[in-house]
Design an enzyme around this catalytic site. Structure first.
Site, mmCIF file in Angstrom:
data_model
loop_
_atom_site.group_PDB
_atom_site.id
_atom_site.type_symbol
_atom_site.label_atom_id
_atom_site.label_comp_id
_atom_site.label_asym_id
_atom_site.label_seq_id
_atom_site.Cartn_x
_atom_site.Cartn_y
_atom_site.Cartn_z
ATOM 1 N N ARG A 171 0.860 -1.452 0.025
ATOM 2 C CA ARG A 171 -0.117 0.043 -0.219
ATOM 3 C C ARG A 171 0.740 1.147 0.009
ATOM 4 N NH1 ARG A 171 -1.935 -3.594 3.988
ATOM 5 N NH2 ARG A 171 -3.996 -4.489 3.917
ATOM 6 N N LYS A 195 -2.246 -2.720 7.876
ATOM 7 C CA LYS A 195 -3.255 -2.205 8.569
ATOM 8 C C LYS A 195 -3.545 -2.999 9.978
ATOM 9 C CE LYS A 195 -6.236 -0.740 4.956
ATOM 10 N NZ LYS A 195 -7.516 -0.868 4.130
ATOM 11 N N HIS A 269 -2.381 2.239 -5.975
ATOM 12 C CA HIS A 269 -3.070 1.154 -5.622
ATOM 13 C C HIS A 269 -3.259 0.139 -6.966
ATOM 14 C CE1 HIS A 269 -4.968 -0.391 -1.721
ATOM 15 N NE2 HIS A 269 -5.941 -1.074 -2.604
ATOM 16 N N ARG A 272 -0.418 -2.337 -6.908
ATOM 17 C CA ARG A 272 -0.784 -3.329 -5.870
ATOM 18 C C ARG A 272 -1.806 -4.206 -6.646
ATOM 19 N NH1 ARG A 272 -1.130 -4.479 -0.414
ATOM 20 N NH2 ARG A 272 -3.191 -5.071 0.464
ATOM 21 N N HIS A 295 -3.923 -9.001 3.400
ATOM 22 C CA HIS A 295 -5.174 -9.026 3.729
ATOM 23 C C HIS A 295 -5.746 -9.795 4.965
ATOM 24 C CE1 HIS A 295 -6.423 -8.060 -0.593
ATOM 25 N NE2 HIS A 295 -5.909 -6.968 -0.095
ATOM 26 N N TYR A 304 -9.706 -10.979 -6.895
ATOM 27 C CA TYR A 304 -8.739 -11.080 -7.933
ATOM 28 C C TYR A 304 -9.215 -12.423 -8.677
ATOM 29 C CZ TYR A 304 -6.208 -7.504 -5.771
ATOM 30 O OH TYR A 304 -5.754 -6.220 -5.271
#
Length: 325
Positions: A171, A195, A269, A272, A295, A304
């Protein structure tokens, strides 16, 4: 029917106190980023203001127990009328759900009024990604100096950050937070805190390592010329020798896209998404991609698969003798 409003001062009274405690919980126990906390605060203050209007009361008079399923549904309806997208509505509802779930755990409420409210369904959009030739064009554009005064050094920086974005799937916030001690250049691996404060190790390829070494060879000169010093050793510097911002990364990529004469709308992004898509197309396991991207849920990574399914369908349509019969 009242519409939600934003504004300071909404967090007052019993419901405001509950919101403040919940935000403190998110900051201390879940280690959410300041940006995420600001988003939660805005969403919950918006709900607080709406509920006060819905009840015909002052914000300071609103009790958590006065919220019911009808009020939460009316809040979502008001957001929709304001033109807020379904994804943003879902994010706001998630904040309200989290607030009341926390209240139930703390014993402040017997049940959550938001538990039975459905999340607005968001159309599944395919993430945009670049083809390998487009990535190469951006990398070549990144190597061009931004000005004669930069003496080519900022061109090295720009190529390095584009190389690393594509090589690692980071990110943009993770990229600019990197310090040199987070990188193991011989092993071609880096440590990043993503995150929720989750740490992960991410590998990167030889071209990115080569670009990082080239940038490091001029990094110290650029840093020393500015007179800046300290314990922090940011990998990516701005022209003044400080840490590069995520906004600057976006501007750099905008310039590269313009120089490469590609279609607009390519963001950090996008690289990414491209990283994940190219891994999937080459046969990488979805769970491995999940780990690399950081994730927390496999369902986030599974979008995806839509890209890969669409590619396979196109191959079938183009190649099978009876696909168009």
């Amino acid at each position: 029917m009242p519409d939600p409003v934003e504004g300071e001062g909404a967090a007052e009274g019993p419901l405001g106190a509950l919101i403040a405690l919940y935000l403190e919980h998110l900051a201390d126990e879940r280690a959410l980023s300041p940006h995420t906390l600001r988003a939660y605060r805005a969403d919950l203050e918006r709900f607080h203001a709406f509920l006060a209007d819905w009840l015909g009361a002052a914000p300071a008079e609103v009790e958590p127990g006065q919220a019911d399923v009808a009020a939460v549904r009316a809040f979502l309806g008001a957001l929709s009328r304001q033109g807020l997208g379904k994804k943003s509505q879902g994010r706001t509802l998630a904040a309200v759900r989290g607030l009341f779930r926390h209240a139930v755990r703390a014993g402040a409420l017997a049940a959550s009024p938001a538990a039975g409210v459905r999340t607005p369904k968001v159309p599944q959009l395919l993430p945009r990604h670049l083809r390998p030739a487009e990535v190469e064009a951006i990398l070549e554009a990144a190597a061009e100096p931004t000005s004669a005064a930069a003496d080519g050094r900022l061109g090295l920086r720009d190529r390095t950050l584009v190389e690393l974005l594509y090589a690692s799937g980071l990110r943009v916030g993770e990229l600019v937070s990197l310090d040199w001690q987070d990188l193991d250049l011989p092993a071609r691996v880096l440590r990043v805190v993503g995150k929720g404060g989750k740490e992960r190790m991410v590998p990167f390829g030889a071209p990115a390592a080569q670009a990082l070494r080239a940038w490091l060879s001029v990094w110290e000169d650029l840093r020393s010329e500015t007179g800046l010093a300290g314990d922090e050793m940011p990998v990516f510097l701005n022209a003044r020798g400080g840490r590069l911002s995520d906004r600057s990364v976006r501007r750099i990529l905008d310039r590269c896209v313009a120089v490469a004469a590609l279609a607009t709308g390519v963001h950090p992004h996008t690289l990414r998404h491209t990283f994940a898509t190219h891994l999937l197309e080459a046969g990488a396991d979805l769970r491995a991609i999940q780990e690399l991207l950081g994730h927390s849920s496999l369902s986030t990574t599974q979008r995806y698969t839509h890209v890969e399914v669409e590619r396979l369908l196109q191959v079938y349509r183009d190649a099978h003798p009876r696909a168009k019969a």
